[in-house]
Design a protein around this motif. Structure first.
Motif, PDB file in Angstrom:
ATOM      1  N   ILE A 181     -33.486  14.722  20.049  1.00  0.00           N
ATOM      2  CA  ILE A 181     -33.792  16.025  20.729  1.00  0.00           C
ATOM      3  C   ILE A 181     -35.482  15.953  20.756  1.00  0.00           C
ATOM      4  N   GLU A 182     -36.132  15.471  20.064  1.00  0.00           N
ATOM      5  CA  GLU A 182     -37.412  15.567  20.087  1.00  0.00           C
ATOM      6  C   GLU A 182     -37.987  14.401  21.291  1.00  0.00           C
ATOM      7  N   LEU A 183     -37.267  13.259  21.239  1.00  0.00           N
ATOM      8  CA  LEU A 183     -37.427  12.323  22.206  1.00  0.00           C
ATOM      9  C   LEU A 183     -37.290  12.939  23.624  1.00  0.00           C
ATOM     10  N   VAL A 184     -36.279  13.481  23.789  1.00  0.00           N
ATOM     11  CA  VAL A 184     -35.872  13.792  25.088  1.00  0.00           C
ATOM     12  C   VAL A 184     -36.749  15.005  25.738  1.00  0.00           C
ATOM     13  N   GLY A 185     -37.446  15.659  24.939  1.00  0.00           N
ATOM     14  CA  GLY A 185     -38.439  16.748  25.323  1.00  0.00           C
ATOM     15  C   GLY A 185     -39.713  16.209  25.147  1.00  0.00           C
ATOM     16  N   ALA A 186     -40.188  15.022  24.828  1.00  0.00           N
ATOM     17  CA  ALA A 186     -41.556  14.669  24.588  1.00  0.00           C
ATOM     18  C   ALA A 186     -42.308  14.517  25.693  1.00  0.00           C
ATOM     19  N   GLY A 187     -41.538  14.150  26.828  1.00  0.00           N
ATOM     20  CA  GLY A 187     -42.413  13.757  28.175  1.00  0.00           C
ATOM     21  C   GLY A 187     -42.931  12.343  28.194  1.00  0.00           C
ATOM     22  N   ASP A 188     -42.621  11.579  27.096  1.00  0.00           N
ATOM     23  CA  ASP A 188     -43.178  10.134  27.052  1.00  0.00           C
ATOM     24  C   ASP A 188     -42.512   9.192  28.187  1.00  0.00           C
ATOM     25  N   PRO A 189     -43.201   8.640  29.005  1.00  0.00           N
ATOM     26  CA  PRO A 189     -42.730   7.828  30.092  1.00  0.00           C
ATOM     27  C   PRO A 189     -41.936   6.705  29.908  1.00  0.00           C
ATOM     28  N   LYS A 190     -42.124   6.113  28.472  1.00  0.00           N
ATOM     29  CA  LYS A 190     -41.141   4.970  27.799  1.00  0.00           C
ATOM     30  C   LYS A 190     -39.718   5.569  27.348  1.00  0.00           C
ATOM     31  N   ASN A 220     -32.825  28.535  24.496  1.00  0.00           N
ATOM     32  CA  ASN A 220     -33.079  29.075  25.725  1.00  0.00           C
ATOM     33  C   ASN A 220     -32.104  28.824  26.825  1.00  0.00           C
ATOM     34  N   ARG A 221     -31.030  28.555  26.499  1.00  0.00           N
ATOM     35  CA  ARG A 221     -29.839  28.338  27.410  1.00  0.00           C
ATOM     36  C   ARG A 221     -29.549  29.645  28.054  1.00  0.00           C
ATOM     37  N   PRO A 222     -29.377  29.799  29.340  1.00  0.00           N
ATOM     38  CA  PRO A 222     -29.107  31.338  29.763  1.00  0.00           C
ATOM     39  C   PRO A 222     -27.662  31.962  29.070  1.00  0.00           C
ATOM     40  N   GLU A 223     -27.750  33.239  28.754  1.00  0.00           N
ATOM     41  CA  GLU A 223     -26.747  33.902  28.289  1.00  0.00           C
ATOM     42  C   GLU A 223     -25.345  33.750  28.949  1.00  0.00           C
ATOM     43  N   GLY A 224     -24.323  33.612  28.065  1.00  0.00           N
ATOM     44  CA  GLY A 224     -22.907  33.284  28.711  1.00  0.00           C
ATOM     45  C   GLY A 224     -22.822  31.759  28.851  1.00  0.00           C
ATOM     46  N   TYR A 225     -23.678  31.024  28.762  1.00  0.00           N
ATOM     47  CA  TYR A 225     -23.541  29.545  29.094  1.00  0.00           C
ATOM     48  C   TYR A 225     -23.594  28.788  27.761  1.00  0.00           C
ATOM     49  N   VAL A 226     -23.696  29.393  26.650  1.00  0.00           N
ATOM     50  CA  VAL A 226     -23.444  28.839  25.205  1.00  0.00           C
ATOM     51  C   VAL A 226     -22.757  29.436  24.462  1.00  0.00           C
ATOM     52  N   VAL A 250     -22.493   9.233  23.427  1.00  0.00           N
ATOM     53  CA  VAL A 250     -22.743  10.520  23.981  1.00  0.00           C
ATOM     54  C   VAL A 250     -24.140  10.679  24.513  1.00  0.00           C
ATOM     55  N   GLY A 251     -24.408  10.881  25.637  1.00  0.00           N
ATOM     56  CA  GLY A 251     -25.977  11.158  26.139  1.00  0.00           C
ATOM     57  C   GLY A 251     -26.666  12.467  25.652  1.00  0.00           C
ATOM     58  N   ILE A 252     -27.793  12.475  25.731  1.00  0.00           N
ATOM     59  CA  ILE A 252     -28.531  14.013  25.627  1.00  0.00           C
ATOM     60  C   ILE A 252     -29.374  14.220  26.852  1.00  0.00           C
ATOM     61  N   CYS A 253     -29.155  15.324  27.338  1.00  0.00           N
ATOM     62  CA  CYS A 253     -30.031  15.736  28.339  1.00  0.00           C
ATOM     63  C   CYS A 253     -30.705  16.989  28.134  1.00  0.00           C
ATOM     64  N   GLY A 254     -31.272  17.388  28.990  1.00  0.00           N
ATOM     65  CA  GLY A 254     -32.291  18.714  28.951  1.00  0.00           C
ATOM     66  C   GLY A 254     -31.471  19.895  28.469  1.00  0.00           C
ATOM     67  N   SER A 255     -30.373  20.044  28.864  1.00  0.00           N
ATOM     68  CA  SER A 255     -29.449  21.255  28.689  1.00  0.00           C
ATOM     69  C   SER A 255     -29.206  21.330  27.160  1.00  0.00           C
ATOM     70  N   ASP A 256     -29.008  19.966  26.664  1.00  0.00           N
ATOM     71  CA  ASP A 256     -28.801  19.970  25.103  1.00  0.00           C
ATOM     72  C   ASP A 256     -29.719  20.444  24.360  1.00  0.00           C
ATOM     73  N   ARG A 257     -30.953  20.227  24.905  1.00  0.00           N
ATOM     74  CA  ARG A 257     -32.259  20.703  24.185  1.00  0.00           C
ATOM     75  C   ARG A 257     -32.414  22.288  24.151  1.00  0.00           C
ATOM     76  N   GLU A 258     -31.889  22.506  25.318  1.00  0.00           N
ATOM     77  CA  GLU A 258     -31.829  24.314  25.644  1.00  0.00           C
ATOM     78  C   GLU A 258     -30.808  24.766  24.373  1.00  0.00           C
ATOM     79  N   VAL A 259     -29.762  24.309  24.196  1.00  0.00           N
ATOM     80  CA  VAL A 259     -28.751  24.736  23.385  1.00  0.00           C
ATOM     81  C   VAL A 259     -29.516  24.681  21.831  1.00  0.00           C
TER      82      VAL A 259
END
Length: 334
Positions: free
Chosen positions: A317-326, A48-54, A35-44
């Motif tokens: 989750i931390e890796l996805v949000g770190a902004g590390d180019p690697k 900070n995911r918009p109301e009604g979308y979680v 299972v992949g992780i994307c920015g919206s999983d981090r929002e969840v």
């Protein structure tokens, strides 16, 4: 013991024992491979995911691959044992948008695997079998876990209607941008320009078929036939539009924060630009993605940089949000 991730509320999660749910009529039970992780999983996770979308408590995970283990009444038994990926949007099937095939615009309200319905960060996932897309028997399931973001880009590629020999460009060099390069490469463009903000994506862009790579602040052309925008930054839409020839075609997929620089309507009309937008992937885009993947024209594996067990969900989750180019695509393996 099989396990699952449960986010009880923003910032609060636990890894607990997972009990598979037997498939009811019209459903299938899938053993999750990755299972992949994307920015919206981090929002969840951050809340900070918009109301009604979680909807909490929630097992997240909407980008996944797996193997069908059981099916309920009314589902072809031939699906058992098949490798599959699956759509996330739980559309109603009876509104006019659903009948038009625009299932991501279903008027019955929003329901999606991993956001309002149990997701794939678990040993198994039970979902409506109509959402499944079977893969070839020899498919690489690790690579296939990335087909959900690929399907969103496929929707853009279908709307772009790029023709062989055209000059095309991609704005954005994340996962979606790299898939856009691959889909556009498959139609044999005469030029394929990638515009980004990071030099370190040039090699990968060229590996996937780009003929030119430029940073956004360099001199850019203004005679491109088709542009797909995947960046979602505040100014990306304007950058993308500026690349086009008169009468060119633009497809926007990125979702910037509210209040981003809009496209200039005068410019759109005077240059007679054609603008399309994409929100999620309808069934035809999924089918196109699986077909292109099965034909060997889509190679998701170079985008994967990390594979972790479910217990390392917070680190993922931390890796996805770190902004590390690697850090590219992060996968969890139940």
């Amino acid at each position: 013991m099989s396990s699952q991730v449960l986010i009880e509320a923003p910032g609060a999660h636990r890894v607990e024992e997972h009990m598979p749910r037997d498939p009811g009529p019209g459903e299938a039970l899938v053993a999750v491979h990755a299972v992949g992780i994307c920015g919206s999983d981090r929002e969840v996770y951050q809340g900070n995911r918009p109301e009604g979308y979680v909807r909490y408590p929630l097992t997240p995970g909407h980008e996944w691959s797996g193997t069908v283990r059981a099916v309920g009444a009314g589902v072809p038994a031939s699906l058992v044992g098949r490798k599959v990926v699956g759509e996330g949007f739980r559309n109603c099937q009876v509104c006019d948008r659903c009948h038009a095939g625009e299932t991501t615009l279903c008027t019955a309200g929003y329901e999606e695997t991993g956001f309002t319905q149990p997701g794939a960060m678990a040993a198994t996932l039970t979902l409506p079998a109509r959402l499944l897309h079977p893969l070839p028997d020899d498919a690489d399931l690790t690579a296939a876990a990335l087909l959900e973001p690929a399907a969103c880009v496929a929707a853009a590629a279908l709307k772009a209607k790029a023709q062989p020999g055209e000059r095309v460009a991609v704005v954005g060099t994340g996962t979606l941008g790299m898939f856009a390069v691959q889909f556009l490469k498959a139609i044999s463009p005469v030029e394929l320009l990638v515009v980004g903000t990071r030099n370190d994506r040039e090699a990968l862009s060229r590996q996937f078929g780009a003929t030119d790579f430029r940073l956004r602040d360099r001199q850019l052309p203004d005679d491109v036939d088709v542009v797909i925008e995947t960046a979602g930054s505040a100014s990306a839409a304007r950058t993308a539009a500026s690349l086009l020839r008169r009468g060119g075609r633009l497809v926007l997929t990125g979702i910037p924060a509210p209040g981003a620089d809009g496209l200039d309507p005068t410019d759109l009309v005077v240059r007679q630009l054609e603008v399309h937008t994409v929100f999620g992937a309808p069934p035809d885009a999924w089918a196109h993605t699986v077909r292109v993947f099965g034909a060997g024209l889509l190679d998701p594996l170079p985008l994967v940089t990390h594979e972790l067990p479910l217990t390392e969900f917070p680190r993922a989750i931390e890796l996805v949000g770190a902004g590390d180019p690697k850090v590219g695509k992060v996968l969890l393996r139940p």
